[in-house]
Scaffold this active site. Structure first.
Site, PDB file in Angstrom:
ATOM      1  N   ASN A   2       1.088  -2.429   5.288  1.00  0.00           N
ATOM      2  CA  ASN A   2       0.403  -1.142   5.368  1.00  0.00           C
ATOM      3  C   ASN A   2      -0.888  -1.115   4.561  1.00  0.00           C
ATOM      4  OD1 ASN A   2       0.338   1.929   5.806  1.00  0.00           O
ATOM      5  ND2 ASN A   2       0.405   1.759   3.563  1.00  0.00           N
ATOM      6  N   ASP A   4      -2.583  -7.240  -5.880  1.00  0.00           N
ATOM      7  CA  ASP A   4      -3.522  -7.304  -4.774  1.00  0.00           C
ATOM      8  C   ASP A   4      -2.836  -7.876  -3.539  1.00  0.00           C
ATOM      9  OD1 ASP A   4      -5.606  -7.648  -3.018  1.00  0.00           O
ATOM     10  OD2 ASP A   4      -6.772  -8.982  -4.313  1.00  0.00           O
ATOM     11  N   SER A  33      -5.008   1.107  13.746  1.00  0.00           N
ATOM     12  CA  SER A  33      -5.755   2.367  13.688  1.00  0.00           C
ATOM     13  C   SER A  33      -6.328   2.666  15.066  1.00  0.00           C
ATOM     14  CB  SER A  33      -6.909   2.246  12.680  1.00  0.00           C
ATOM     15  OG  SER A  33      -7.838   3.311  12.818  1.00  0.00           O
ATOM     16  N   ILE A  75       0.737   7.307   3.714  1.00  0.00           N
ATOM     17  CA  ILE A  75       1.606   6.802   4.771  1.00  0.00           C
ATOM     18  C   ILE A  75       2.587   5.761   4.232  1.00  0.00           C
ATOM     19  CG2 ILE A  75       1.641   5.454   6.914  1.00  0.00           C
ATOM     20  CD1 ILE A  75      -1.050   6.799   7.629  1.00  0.00           C
ATOM     21  N   LYS A 107      -8.742  -3.856  12.625  1.00  0.00           N
ATOM     22  CA  LYS A 107      -7.557  -3.204  13.174  1.00  0.00           C
ATOM     23  C   LYS A 107      -7.254  -3.693  14.592  1.00  0.00           C
ATOM     24  CE  LYS A 107      -6.544  -0.888   9.536  1.00  0.00           C
ATOM     25  NZ  LYS A 107      -5.304  -1.144   8.791  1.00  0.00           N
ATOM     26  N   TYR A 135     -14.201  -2.148   9.913  1.00  0.00           N
ATOM     27  CA  TYR A 135     -12.822  -1.681   9.825  1.00  0.00           C
ATOM     28  C   TYR A 135     -12.140  -1.734  11.193  1.00  0.00           C
ATOM     29  CZ  TYR A 135      -8.960   1.612   8.905  1.00  0.00           C
ATOM     30  OH  TYR A 135      -7.736   2.206   8.775  1.00  0.00           O
ATOM     31  N   GLY A 171       0.814  -1.207   0.000  1.00  0.00           N
ATOM     32  CA  GLY A 171       0.000   0.000   0.000  1.00  0.00           C
ATOM     33  C   GLY A 171       0.846   1.255   0.000  1.00  0.00           C
TER      34      GLY A 171
END
Length: 255
Positions: free
Chosen positions: A92, A65, A145, A20, A162, A158, A15
């Protein structure tokens, strides 16, 4: 952190086409590591690798992917073929799909689970196998996160993934410490990236409710990541660093 702290190290950062991930890859390359960067967008990751190389970094791009197990193995194999080894894996890549829990669709849940959890899990697995084979020791880092710590509207799926990554890091302490592999997480809060800056009110809102008076920059987050995968942190494992300007201490809602 001293310059060239990562000389002789080889890293994968998923990513990393922008935001970031790109900042992490850029900084670790500037400090001496050879880096394979990944993004699902071939155009984006090629431009990112070119930018890092123009700054003097040793970087190659591989689009694909990061949730796909076969592609994950390809990343590990490609890093080893190009650079001779692998010592650092930074998972990431992730996806955020907002949605009301009562109406949240199966497809959205599967997408979030596949990339955030499956992709991270198997990157860690395949990287760890390579590091163990080398007998070199190394570091694995998951991107968590603040939503894994505090409830956030429309982010149940989500936030669940995390929080799961932080537990995965703790679990892998048992599995990987005998091989001198550290496993940690970094949990960013509100961060100024290309994506978040598309929201006209984002910076003002998060500046108002963050105790330090501003959202994080990508440099703030990258600094924590680089510390945890550096030799200075080789006795730190199973831990999480929250980079949120104090937001989780007060948890003021943006809504």
């Amino acid at each position: 952190m001293t310059a060239n702290n990562f000389t002789g190290q080889v890293a994968i950062v998923t990513g990393a086409g922008q935001g970031i991930g790109f900042e992490i890859a850029k900084q670790i390359a500037q400090q001496g590591a050879a880096v394979l960067i990944n993004d699902v967008s071939a155009e984006l990751v090629a431009k990112a690798a070119d930018a890092i190389c123009k700054l003097g970094g040793n970087c190659i791009a591989l689009a694909g992917d990061a949730a796909d197990i076969n592609f994950i193995q390809q990343m590990v194999d490609t890093a080893v073929q190009h650079f001779g080894m692998l010592t650092i894996a930074i998972a990431n890549a992730g996806i955020t799909l907002f949605g009301d829990f009562l109406e949240y669709p199966v497809q959205s849940l599967q997408s979030v689970m596949n990339l955030n959890l499956q992709g991270s899990f198997f990157l860690a697995q395949r990287a760890a196998k390579q590091i163990i084979q080398q007998k070199s020791g190394g570091s694995i880092l998951f991107m968590s996160s603040v939503t894994g710590h505090q409830a956030h509207k429309d982010l149940a799926a989500y936030g669940m993934t995390k929080a799961g990554l932080e537990m995965l890091a703790k679990s892998l302490v048992i599995e990987l410490s005998p091989y001198q592999i550290t496993v940690n997480t970094v949990a960013p809060g509100a961060t100024l990236t290309e994506r978040t800056m598309e929201d006209a009110g984002y910076q003002d809102t998060w500046s108002r409710i963050t105790p330090m008076g501003r959202p994080a920059t990508v440099q703030d987050v990258a600094a924590a990541v680089l510390f945890l995968v550096s030799p200075q942190a080789n006795h730190i494992t199973g831990q999480n660093i929250v980079v949120d300007g104090g937001w989780t201490a007060v948890s003021t809602s943006p809504y």
